[in-house]
Design an enzyme around this catalytic site. Structure first.
Site, PDB file in Angstrom:
ATOM      1  N   GLY A   1      11.868  41.602  36.169  1.00 30.43           N
ATOM      2  CA  GLY A   1      12.029  40.050  36.782  1.00 30.43           C
ATOM      3  C   GLY A   1      12.310  40.264  38.403  1.00 30.43           C
ATOM      4  O   GLY A   1      11.556  39.716  38.939  1.00 30.43           O
ATOM      5  N   HIS A   2      13.070  41.471  38.798  1.00 31.80           N
ATOM      6  CA  HIS A   2      13.103  41.320  40.218  1.00 31.80           C
ATOM      7  C   HIS A   2      11.603  41.978  40.685  1.00 31.80           C
ATOM      8  O   HIS A   2      11.582  41.540  42.030  1.00 31.80           O
ATOM      9  CB  HIS A   2      14.445  42.567  40.203  1.00 31.80           C
TER      10      HIS A   2
ATOM     11  N   ASN B   1      20.790  46.436  40.115  1.00 36.71           N
ATOM     12  CA  ASN B   1      20.283  46.777  38.757  1.00 36.71           C
ATOM     13  C   ASN B   1      19.371  46.121  38.505  1.00 36.71           C
ATOM     14  O   ASN B   1      18.883  45.137  37.587  1.00 36.71           O
ATOM     15  CB  ASN B   1      21.620  46.263  37.832  1.00 36.71           C
TER      16      ASN B   1
ATOM     17  N   LYS C   1      14.537  32.035  36.658  1.00 36.75           N
ATOM     18  CA  LYS C   1      15.465  32.005  35.575  1.00 36.75           C
ATOM     19  C   LYS C   1      16.642  31.462  35.894  1.00 36.75           C
ATOM     20  O   LYS C   1      17.484  30.652  35.389  1.00 36.75           O
ATOM     21  CB  LYS C   1      15.867  33.498  35.024  1.00 36.75           C
TER      22      LYS C   1
ATOM     23  N   ARG D   1      22.796  41.564  33.184  1.00 33.25           N
ATOM     24  CA  ARG D   1      23.595  41.191  32.046  1.00 33.25           C
ATOM     25  C   ARG D   1      23.445  41.720  30.740  1.00 33.25           C
ATOM     26  O   ARG D   1      24.386  41.946  29.790  1.00 33.25           O
ATOM     27  CB  ARG D   1      24.341  40.022  32.118  1.00 33.25           C
TER      28      ARG D   1
END
Ligand code: PAF
Length: 274
Positions: free
Chosen positions: A30-31, A26, A143, A181
């Site tokens: 950021g990834h 998902n 994070k 999330r």
């Protein structure tokens, strides 16, 4: 991009200097920032997507954790990832995983206090993935600061030959930290969600202006969030290197928070470099 679902295929596709980005899929920006860091550091970039049951507690969101494999593949391919490892659970955990990583006691505090066993499950899969990929570098986001801290402790105390690289938190325009999330949030919750970051920012500003009343700052932010309907797991000021409770004179501090908005648990932090 090669996609490997077995350990043997994955290992066969890896060549040269490897930078590894473990994820649960998902994927958001950021990834992708972690992938870009990997690309700058090694000739071969490997990512993994595996929703690790071991790090979810009872009643947590393992079943409903968003699984978006095809979109994730497109994003990784577009960033120039060389190999994606998407293991099947039966090969990663062929027998019940009874050998696990025992972590420092800080793993039972902060997020560990409300998610017992979470970091133990996380560290166990990360160690397995490191042993499978044998990367020169692995990239983790700031994070998940406590996760990053514990991975660094594991690497150093187990003498693992992998260098940990760190990616900054990537934020939406209103300050909300990107997270898989976030997609659980209703429209109203999504509008409220940046408040966690804003309260942490206020604490960080107060400290920068000279306030050393840590517990008052923590309580004020908690009370404000609770008055808006958040269920606060913690808002805490800690030492940025050890995650221990700081002394008044410490300069390297981190402000961390975790709180639930409806059914969604959000975390964030702000580091004050001393
Ligand atoms: O941060 C995550 O997505 C997970 O905790 C990780 C590091 C991929 C281990 O499952």
């Amino acid at each position: 991009m090669e996609v490997a679902s077995t350990i043997a295929d994955f290992r066969n596709s890896l060549k040269g200097d490897i930078a590894f980005v473990p994820t649960m899929g998902n994927l958001h920006d950021g990834h992708l920032e972690l992938v870009r860091i990997a690309k700058r550091n090694a000739s071969c970039v490997a990512a993994s997507i595996f929703v690790n049951r071991l790090q979810f507690g009872e009643g947590e969101d393992f079943e409903r954790y968003p699984r978006t494999f095809e979109q994730d593949c497109e994003k990784l391919e577009a960033e120039g990832v060389d190999v994606l490892f998407a293991p099947i659970e039966a090969e990663l955990y062929p027998v019940p995983q009874e050998v696990t990583v025992n972590l420092p006691k800080i793993a039972a505090e902060l997020c560990g206090a409300s998610r017992p066993g979470h970091f133990n499950g996380m560290a166990t899969v990360v160690l397995k993935l490191f042993n499978i990929a044998r990367p020169a570098y692995a990239v983790f986001g700031r994070k998940d600061y406590q996760q990053l801290h514990l991975v660094k402790q594991m690497v150093s105390q187990f003498n693992l030959s992998v260098a940990i690289l760190e990616g900054e938190t990537v934020r939406e325009e209103d300050g909300l930290a990107m997270s898989s999330r976030n997609r659980y949030l209703s429209e109203i919750e999504r509008r409220e969600a940046p408040r966690l970051y804003h309260r942490l920012q206020e604490i960080a500003q107060a400290i920068t202006m000279g306030s050393r009343d840590f517990s008052v700052l923590e309580k004020q932010a908690t009370a404000d969030l609770e008055s808006r309907g958040w269920q606060v797991d913690y808002v805490e000021i800690r030492h940025a290197d050890t995650l221990e409770t700081p002394h008044e004179t410490d300069a390297r501090l981190i402000v961390l928070g975790a709180a639930r908005l409806g059914k969604t648990r959000l975390i964030d932090n702000i580091c004050l470099e001393g």
